[in-house]
Motif scaffolding. Structure first.
Motif, PDB file in Angstrom:
ATOM      1  N   ARG A 288       0.819  -1.224   0.000  1.00  8.58           N
ATOM      2  CA  ARG A 288       0.000   0.000   0.000  1.00  8.58           C
ATOM      3  C   ARG A 288       0.851   1.271   0.000  1.00  8.58           C
ATOM      4  N   LYS A 289       1.817   1.344   0.906  1.00 10.13           N
ATOM      5  CA  LYS A 289       2.630   2.558   1.021  1.00 10.13           C
ATOM      6  C   LYS A 289       3.391   2.838  -0.268  1.00 10.13           C
ATOM      7  N   ARG A 290       3.939   1.780  -0.868  1.00  9.54           N
ATOM      8  CA  ARG A 290       4.696   1.936  -2.114  1.00  9.54           C
ATOM      9  C   ARG A 290       3.793   2.462  -3.230  1.00  9.54           C
ATOM     10  N   LEU A 291       2.556   1.950  -3.293  1.00 12.36           N
ATOM     11  CA  LEU A 291       1.616   2.395  -4.315  1.00 12.36           C
ATOM     12  C   LEU A 291       1.241   3.860  -4.113  1.00 12.36           C
ATOM     13  N   ILE A 292       1.000   4.254  -2.862  1.00 12.09           N
ATOM     14  CA  ILE A 292       0.659   5.650  -2.577  1.00 12.09           C
ATOM     15  C   ILE A 292       1.799   6.572  -3.000  1.00 12.09           C
ATOM     16  N   GLU A 293       3.030   6.188  -2.673  1.00 10.08           N
ATOM     17  CA  GLU A 293       4.185   7.029  -3.030  1.00 10.08           C
ATOM     18  C   GLU A 293       4.299   7.199  -4.546  1.00 10.08           C
ATOM     19  N   SER A 294       4.087   6.116  -5.280  1.00  4.81           N
ATOM     20  CA  SER A 294       4.153   6.196  -6.743  1.00  4.81           C
ATOM     21  C   SER A 294       3.040   7.076  -7.297  1.00  4.81           C
ATOM     22  N   LEU A 295       1.837   6.920  -6.767  1.00  6.53           N
ATOM     23  CA  LEU A 295       0.713   7.735  -7.230  1.00  6.53           C
ATOM     24  C   LEU A 295       0.961   9.221  -6.961  1.00  6.53           C
ATOM     25  N   GLU A 296       1.556   9.518  -5.799  1.00 10.80           N
ATOM     26  CA  GLU A 296       1.838  10.918  -5.470  1.00 10.80           C
ATOM     27  C   GLU A 296       2.846  11.517  -6.449  1.00 10.80           C
ATOM     28  N   ARG A 297       3.803  10.694  -6.879  1.00 12.54           N
ATOM     29  CA  ARG A 297       4.807  11.210  -7.812  1.00 12.54           C
ATOM     30  C   ARG A 297       4.209  11.461  -9.201  1.00 12.54           C
ATOM     31  N   VAL A 298       3.504  10.487  -9.732  1.00 12.12           N
ATOM     32  CA  VAL A 298       2.974  10.664 -11.091  1.00 12.12           C
ATOM     33  C   VAL A 298       1.853  11.702 -11.139  1.00 12.12           C
ATOM     34  N   SER A 299       1.204  11.952  -9.982  1.00 13.91           N
ATOM     35  CA  SER A 299       0.094  12.915  -9.955  1.00 13.91           C
ATOM     36  C   SER A 299       0.552  14.353 -10.142  1.00 13.91           C
ATOM     37  N   VAL A 300       1.859  14.591 -10.092  1.00 11.66           N
ATOM     38  CA  VAL A 300       2.396  15.937 -10.303  1.00 11.66           C
ATOM     39  C   VAL A 300       1.967  16.477 -11.669  1.00 11.66           C
ATOM     40  N   LEU A 301       1.770  15.584 -12.644  1.00 14.60           N
ATOM     41  CA  LEU A 301       1.419  16.019 -13.999  1.00 14.60           C
ATOM     42  C   LEU A 301      -0.092  16.157 -14.214  1.00 14.60           C
ATOM     43  N   LEU A 302      -0.877  15.858 -13.187  1.00 13.00           N
ATOM     44  CA  LEU A 302      -2.328  15.919 -13.355  1.00 13.00           C
ATOM     45  C   LEU A 302      -2.872  17.298 -13.026  1.00 13.00           C
ATOM     46  N   ASP A 303      -4.043  17.605 -13.590  1.00 10.32           N
ATOM     47  CA  ASP A 303      -4.740  18.847 -13.278  1.00 10.32           C
ATOM     48  C   ASP A 303      -6.237  18.564 -13.244  1.00 10.32           C
ATOM     49  N   GLN A 304      -7.051  19.629 -13.149  1.00  9.23           N
ATOM     50  CA  GLN A 304      -8.497  19.443 -13.029  1.00  9.23           C
ATOM     51  C   GLN A 304      -9.098  18.831 -14.298  1.00  9.23           C
ATOM     52  N   LYS A 305      -8.478  19.086 -15.448  1.00 10.22           N
ATOM     53  CA  LYS A 305      -9.002  18.547 -16.700  1.00 10.22           C
ATOM     54  C   LYS A 305      -8.644  17.081 -16.873  1.00 10.22           C
ATOM     55  N   ASN A 306      -7.509  16.693 -16.349  1.00  2.53           N
ATOM     56  CA  ASN A 306      -7.053  15.314 -16.489  1.00  2.53           C
ATOM     57  C   ASN A 306      -6.610  14.791 -15.132  1.00  2.53           C
ATOM     58  N   ASN A 307      -7.410  13.914 -14.533  1.00  2.00           N
ATOM     59  CA  ASN A 307      -7.065  13.379 -13.213  1.00  2.00           C
ATOM     60  C   ASN A 307      -7.055  11.853 -13.222  1.00  2.00           C
TER      61      ASN A 307
END
Length: 396
Positions: A288-307
């Motif tokens: 779980r922790k590893r998945l959360i960390e990865s999601l937090e990193r890749v989410s840097v490129l997301l915005d309200q139009k693309n989540n």
């Protein structure tokens, strides 16, 4: 009225009840906090109320002259928070009650005066006939609220979905919340664990709570009220119990000298158990922790139009690939080791909904249960809290 009390005690209790004071009151008096001083018990009681949620708390003080008054909550809170630690004296002349008296707030450094309003004008909190309290363990309530509150709807138009559906069946408490896109269900137990004494005998160090079928219930309570209850529970001891009183329209939670009153939500809650699949084509176990960390990193490129984050599941190599595509910014991709059963496939998720559920789960390892790429996905912990998180995928 004249009281002498501790700045820290006043600050903490005032901060608590101020959360029930509405930002835009329908009546001016509701922007105030009610202060009642009792000379017989040497206590001060504070109350905030928005006609839906009420919070009341009491603390010890030196009451030289009893009385009651309402004081503007925001100003009162702002002043008390900034005062130095030590004794505070609060007083007003009872002869001025008819003229909205000036309430004096004095510390070692100076004096403030705020215009008060008679406590007689403050609405009474709804009462619940207290025949027999339903005793709920603090640990069970805390676990259930943590695992469900995040999934309740914030859309007032959805009414009953803005609440938590709470069910007790003998020793089991079940919490359910959904906003139409995801569903969280948590089951906790009322049973107390027994411990062994030095002679190896089993003993129960807590009060025994015997539960009868007559104490079973099902109701929906506004999530806003339960978020405030969750904050109160952080001040409690693990072995404490919360007393719950219920009638047709109201609930009252009591923990020591703190009291939270809330209306119940009307309307039938969805039959959520019918929404949870029981058979699956694929499963995936990840850290779980590893998945959360990865999601937090890749989410840097997301915005309200693309989540959306895409999961590409590689069963042959035991890998989960996470990827985000942001046309104007770039893209990101990470991989995580996973235990996978079933075929390779791809699926998309709203990353915020996914992260909310992952953070509420408590186990180190979690299991994803999949069917098709547009079918509901179930996430469960591998151990610990009995929680089911259903999330609808996003079409790729």
């Amino acid at each position: 009225m004249k009281i002498i009390c501790s700045q820290s005690e006043l600050k903490n209790n005032l901060s608590l009840v101020s959360r029930a004071v509405p930002g835009r009151p329908t009546h001016p008096i509701l922007a105030n906090v009610l202060l009642v001083a009792d000379s017989e018990k040497n206590t001060v009681t504070l109350t905030g109320f928005d006609l839906s949620l009420g919070m009341r708390t009491s603390f010890a003080a030196e009451v030289e002259q009893e009385g009651n008054i309402t004081i503007p909550a925001k100003l009162f809170n702002d002043i008390v928070t900034r005062l130095p630690e030590g004794e505070i004296t609060i007083s007003f002349d009872p002869d001025d009650l008819d003229d909205n008296p000036l309430v004096a707030i004095e510390s070692m450094y100076g004096k403030f005066q705020l215009r008060g309003v008679s406590g007689e004008e403050f609405p009474e909190l709804p009462t619940v006939e207290k025949e027999e309290a339903l005793m709920l363990p603090v640990t069970s309530l805390s676990e259930g609220l943590k695992g469900s509150l995040f999934a309740a709807s914030n859309d007032e138009a959805k009414q009953v979905l803005t609440g938590i559906h709470l069910t007790r069946n003998l020793d089991t408490l079940e919490f359910a919340a959904t906003d139409g896109h995801r569903l969280a269900v948590v089951k906790t137990t009322d049973e107390k664990e027994a411990s062994e004494d030095g002679d190896g005998n089993s003993e129960d160090n807590t009060d025994d709570i015997s539960i009868s079928e007559e104490q079973n219930f099902t109701m929906t309570i506004p999530a806003r009220a339960l978020r405030e209850l969750e904050k109160i529970l952080t001040l409690a001891k693990e072995e404490d119990n919360v007393a719950l009183y219920v009638d047709d329209g109201q609930v009252v939670f009591e923990l020591g000298l703190q009291n939270l009153t809330s209306r119940k939500l009307d309307g039938a809650y969805p039959n959520y158990n019918q929404l949870i699949p029981t058979a699956f084509d694929r499963t995936m176990v990840v850290e779980r922790k590893r998945l959360i960390e990865s999601l937090e990193r890749v989410s840097v490129l997301l915005d309200q139009k693309n989540n959306m984050v895409k999961f590409s599941i590689d069963a042959d190599n035991g890998q989960l690939f996470l990827s985000v595509e942001a046309n104007e910014l770039g893209n990101a991709k990470e991989s995580i080791s996973a235990e996978i059963t079933g075929d390779n496939f791809e699926i998309g998720f709203n990353i915020r909904y996914l992260m909310d559920g992952l953070k509420a789960l408590s186990s180190n390892d979690i299991t994803f249960h999949f069917n098709g790429p547009i079918q509901p996905v179930i996430v469960t912990p591998l151990s610990g809290l009995q929680m089911t998180y259903l999330i609808m995928p996003v079409k790729l």
